[in-house]
Design a protein around this motif. Sequence first.
Motif, PDB file in Angstrom:
ATOM      1  N   LEU A 166       8.396 -21.376  -7.682  1.00 39.76           N
ATOM      2  CA  LEU A 166       8.084 -19.958  -7.546  1.00 39.76           C
ATOM      3  C   LEU A 166       8.265 -19.235  -8.871  1.00 39.76           C
ATOM      4  CD1 LEU A 166       9.849 -18.969  -4.199  1.00 39.76           C
ATOM      5  CD2 LEU A 166       7.414 -19.311  -4.586  1.00 39.76           C
ATOM      6  N   ILE A 167       7.443 -18.221  -9.086  1.00 38.35           N
ATOM      7  CA  ILE A 167       7.604 -17.344 -10.244  1.00 38.35           C
ATOM      8  C   ILE A 167       7.543 -15.916  -9.728  1.00 38.35           C
ATOM      9  CG2 ILE A 167       5.146 -17.472 -10.778  1.00 38.35           C
ATOM     10  CD1 ILE A 167       5.913 -17.073 -13.722  1.00 38.35           C
ATOM     11  N   GLY A 168       8.556 -15.153 -10.056  1.00 41.91           N
ATOM     12  CA  GLY A 168       8.627 -13.760  -9.640  1.00 41.91           C
ATOM     13  C   GLY A 168       8.619 -12.857 -10.853  1.00 41.91           C
TER      14      GLY A 168
ATOM     15  N   MET B 196       0.439 -19.435   1.201  1.00 43.29           N
ATOM     16  CA  MET B 196       1.716 -19.460   0.510  1.00 43.29           C
ATOM     17  C   MET B 196       2.761 -19.993   1.473  1.00 43.29           C
ATOM     18  SD  MET B 196       3.627 -16.381  -1.486  1.00 43.29           S
ATOM     19  CE  MET B 196       5.129 -16.750  -2.352  1.00 43.29           C
ATOM     20  N   LEU B 197       3.707 -20.761   0.926  1.00 45.78           N
ATOM     21  CA  LEU B 197       4.814 -21.253   1.742  1.00 45.78           C
ATOM     22  C   LEU B 197       5.777 -20.119   2.056  1.00 45.78           C
ATOM     23  CD1 LEU B 197       5.582 -24.531  -0.232  1.00 45.78           C
ATOM     24  CD2 LEU B 197       4.361 -24.319   1.936  1.00 45.78           C
ATOM     25  N   VAL B 198       6.451 -20.221   3.168  1.00 41.43           N
ATOM     26  CA  VAL B 198       7.465 -19.240   3.547  1.00 41.43           C
ATOM     27  C   VAL B 198       8.600 -19.313   2.532  1.00 41.43           C
ATOM     28  CG1 VAL B 198       9.084 -18.553   5.354  1.00 41.43           C
ATOM     29  CG2 VAL B 198       6.862 -19.502   5.975  1.00 41.43           C
ATOM     30  N   VAL B 199       9.038 -18.144   2.053  1.00 37.44           N
ATOM     31  CA  VAL B 199      10.118 -18.116   1.066  1.00 37.44           C
ATOM     32  C   VAL B 199      11.303 -17.324   1.615  1.00 37.44           C
ATOM     33  CG1 VAL B 199       8.627 -18.400  -0.948  1.00 37.44           C
ATOM     34  CG2 VAL B 199       9.110 -16.120  -0.113  1.00 37.44           C
ATOM     35  N   THR B 200      12.461 -17.654   1.110  1.00 39.17           N
ATOM     36  CA  THR B 200      13.690 -16.984   1.533  1.00 39.17           C
ATOM     37  C   THR B 200      14.102 -15.943   0.501  1.00 39.17           C
ATOM     38  OG1 THR B 200      15.103 -18.570   0.407  1.00 39.17           O
ATOM     39  CG2 THR B 200      14.474 -19.086   2.692  1.00 39.17           C
ATOM     40  N   GLU B 201      15.005 -15.079   0.897  1.00 42.22           N
ATOM     41  CA  GLU B 201      15.505 -14.057  -0.017  1.00 42.22           C
ATOM     42  C   GLU B 201      16.141 -14.689  -1.254  1.00 42.22           C
ATOM     43  OE1 GLU B 201      18.798 -10.469  -0.234  1.00 42.22           O
ATOM     44  OE2 GLU B 201      18.039 -11.078   1.738  1.00 42.22           O
ATOM     45  N   SER B 202      16.940 -15.736  -1.075  1.00 41.98           N
ATOM     46  CA  SER B 202      17.591 -16.360  -2.231  1.00 41.98           C
ATOM     47  C   SER B 202      16.573 -17.011  -3.163  1.00 41.98           C
ATOM     48  CB  SER B 202      18.639 -17.381  -1.780  1.00 41.98           C
ATOM     49  OG  SER B 202      18.045 -18.391  -1.002  1.00 41.98           O
ATOM     50  N   ALA B 203      15.520 -17.624  -2.608  1.00 38.52           N
ATOM     51  CA  ALA B 203      14.469 -18.220  -3.445  1.00 38.52           C
ATOM     52  C   ALA B 203      13.719 -17.132  -4.212  1.00 38.52           C
ATOM     53  CB  ALA B 203      13.512 -19.029  -2.588  1.00 38.52           C
ATOM     54  N   ILE B 204      13.490 -15.996  -3.563  1.00 36.88           N
ATOM     55  CA  ILE B 204      12.814 -14.877  -4.223  1.00 36.88           C
ATOM     56  C   ILE B 204      13.658 -14.395  -5.401  1.00 36.88           C
ATOM     57  CG2 ILE B 204      12.165 -12.446  -3.947  1.00 36.88           C
ATOM     58  CD1 ILE B 204      11.324 -13.178  -1.063  1.00 36.88           C
ATOM     59  N   ARG B 205      14.932 -14.151  -5.164  1.00 33.44           N
ATOM     60  CA  ARG B 205      15.804 -13.639  -6.235  1.00 33.44           C
ATOM     61  C   ARG B 205      15.901 -14.621  -7.403  1.00 33.44           C
ATOM     62  NH1 ARG B 205      18.073  -9.023  -4.596  1.00 33.44           N
ATOM     63  NH2 ARG B 205      18.350  -8.665  -2.373  1.00 33.44           N
ATOM     64  N   ALA B 206      15.916 -15.919  -7.119  1.00 30.77           N
ATOM     65  CA  ALA B 206      16.029 -16.930  -8.174  1.00 30.77           C
ATOM     66  C   ALA B 206      14.733 -17.106  -8.962  1.00 30.77           C
ATOM     67  CB  ALA B 206      16.450 -18.264  -7.557  1.00 30.77           C
ATOM     68  N   SER B 207      13.610 -16.603  -8.450  1.00 26.92           N
ATOM     69  CA  SER B 207      12.314 -16.846  -9.080  1.00 26.92           C
ATOM     70  C   SER B 207      11.969 -15.901 -10.222  1.00 26.92           C
ATOM     71  CB  SER B 207      11.213 -16.764  -8.017  1.00 26.92           C
ATOM     72  OG  SER B 207      11.005 -15.424  -7.607  1.00 26.92           O
ATOM     73  N   PHE B 208      12.681 -14.799 -10.375  1.00 29.17           N
ATOM     74  CA  PHE B 208      12.288 -13.779 -11.348  1.00 29.17           C
ATOM     75  C   PHE B 208      12.493 -14.242 -12.785  1.00 29.17           C
ATOM     76  CE2 PHE B 208      12.142 -11.316  -7.594  1.00 29.17           C
ATOM     77  CZ  PHE B 208      11.131 -10.404  -7.841  1.00 29.17           C
ATOM     78  N   VAL B 209      11.436 -14.064 -13.589  1.00 28.57           N
ATOM     79  CA  VAL B 209      11.454 -14.531 -14.976  1.00 28.57           C
ATOM     80  C   VAL B 209      11.586 -13.391 -15.979  1.00 28.57           C
ATOM     81  CG1 VAL B 209      10.130 -16.627 -14.480  1.00 28.57           C
ATOM     82  CG2 VAL B 209       8.918 -14.541 -15.141  1.00 28.57           C
ATOM     83  N   ASN B 210      11.372 -12.161 -15.554  1.00 27.86           N
ATOM     84  CA  ASN B 210      11.422 -11.051 -16.505  1.00 27.86           C
ATOM     85  C   ASN B 210      12.487 -10.009 -16.140  1.00 27.86           C
ATOM     86  OD1 ASN B 210      10.086  -9.940 -14.285  1.00 27.86           O
ATOM     87  ND2 ASN B 210       8.592  -8.821 -15.521  1.00 27.86           N
ATOM     88  N   THR B 211      13.529 -10.470 -15.477  1.00 32.93           N
ATOM     89  CA  THR B 211      14.678  -9.618 -15.168  1.00 32.93           C
ATOM     90  C   THR B 211      15.945 -10.383 -15.528  1.00 32.93           C
ATOM     91  OG1 THR B 211      14.969 -10.461 -12.912  1.00 32.93           O
ATOM     92  CG2 THR B 211      13.501  -8.563 -13.183  1.00 32.93           C
ATOM     93  N   THR B 212      17.034  -9.660 -15.618  1.00 27.78           N
ATOM     94  CA  THR B 212      18.326 -10.333 -15.774  1.00 27.78           C
ATOM     95  C   THR B 212      18.765 -10.824 -14.403  1.00 27.78           C
ATOM     96  OG1 THR B 212      19.622  -8.331 -15.364  1.00 27.78           O
ATOM     97  CG2 THR B 212      18.966  -8.760 -17.662  1.00 27.78           C
ATOM     98  N   GLN B 213      19.757 -11.676 -14.366  1.00 25.26           N
ATOM     99  CA  GLN B 213      20.267 -12.143 -13.081  1.00 25.26           C
ATOM    100  C   GLN B 213      20.826 -10.983 -12.266  1.00 25.26           C
ATOM    101  OE1 GLN B 213      23.034 -15.292 -14.037  1.00 25.26           O
ATOM    102  NE2 GLN B 213      21.435 -16.853 -13.859  1.00 25.26           N
ATOM    103  N   GLY B 214      21.471 -10.042 -12.924  1.00 24.86           N
ATOM    104  CA  GLY B 214      22.009  -8.870 -12.236  1.00 24.86           C
ATOM    105  C   GLY B 214      20.911  -8.010 -11.632  1.00 24.86           C
ATOM    106  N   GLU B 215      19.827  -7.811 -12.389  1.00 25.50           N
ATOM    107  CA  GLU B 215      18.705  -7.037 -11.861  1.00 25.50           C
ATOM    108  C   GLU B 215      18.076  -7.741 -10.658  1.00 25.50           C
ATOM    109  OE1 GLU B 215      17.075  -4.855 -15.933  1.00 25.50           O
ATOM    110  OE2 GLU B 215      16.443  -6.915 -15.481  1.00 25.50           O
ATOM    111  N   ALA B 216      17.913  -9.050 -10.753  1.00 31.92           N
ATOM    112  CA  ALA B 216      17.334  -9.813  -9.642  1.00 31.92           C
ATOM    113  C   ALA B 216      18.230  -9.739  -8.409  1.00 31.92           C
ATOM    114  CB  ALA B 216      17.112 -11.262 -10.050  1.00 31.92           C
ATOM    115  N   LYS B 217      19.527  -9.713  -8.628  1.00 31.58           N
ATOM    116  CA  LYS B 217      20.473  -9.639  -7.508  1.00 31.58           C
ATOM    117  C   LYS B 217      20.403  -8.285  -6.807  1.00 31.58           C
ATOM    118  CE  LYS B 217      24.855 -11.572  -7.262  1.00 31.58           C
ATOM    119  NZ  LYS B 217      26.209 -11.798  -7.764  1.00 31.58           N
ATOM    120  N   ARG B 218      20.103  -7.220  -7.567  1.00 33.49           N
ATOM    121  CA  ARG B 218      20.098  -5.865  -7.004  1.00 33.49           C
ATOM    122  C   ARG B 218      18.741  -5.402  -6.480  1.00 33.49           C
ATOM    123  NH1 ARG B 218      23.056  -5.345 -11.745  1.00 33.49           N
ATOM    124  NH2 ARG B 218      21.275  -4.447 -12.825  1.00 33.49           N
TER     125      ARG B 218
END
Length: 162
Positions: A62-64, A1-23
């Motif tokens: 990415l897909i989170g 797997m490629l190295v990922v950053t915190e911001s890339a991780i948060r942006a990858s989530f498909v089954n949360t709201t943006q607020g949930e991904a941020k928290r």
Amino acid sequence: MLVVTESAIRASFVNTTQGEAKRLAVPNDLDVRPWDDLDFLGWRDPAAPQRAYLVAEADNGLIGVALRAAPQQIGRARRSMCSLCLTTHSGDGVSLMTARKAGPGGRQGNSVGAYICSDLACSLYLRGRKHAGPRVYETLTLAEKIDRTRTALSGFLRKITE
């Protein structure tokens, strides 16, 4: 797997709201993870042990997914097998992880589940970097086992995003 950053991780989530991904609680040890040995990044939330997260590479980036671990049943010890890496564990080494479906299905309360290593360290068990006890003998090569795990993971993620 490629190295990922915190911001890339948060942006990858498909089954949360943006607020949930941020928290959500992102691991603070991303710089020391064994990225070359990971097929996906998985972790449990230390403040809420029933919450788990998984981030994987997909065809379009990415897909989170946010997961919820079912409570462990208290009783006699049993052996269970992870549906992704096929590692057998005793006791609570495997958990039923459910994920809310992405999009309208998730908003209607639909979810998908799979039995997955409780610590989400499937990649490390496959490669022998972590041990769960005696392994079942297989004639597959390591590359074939990795391919099988990635195929199972892709199928699970596809069920969440359909």
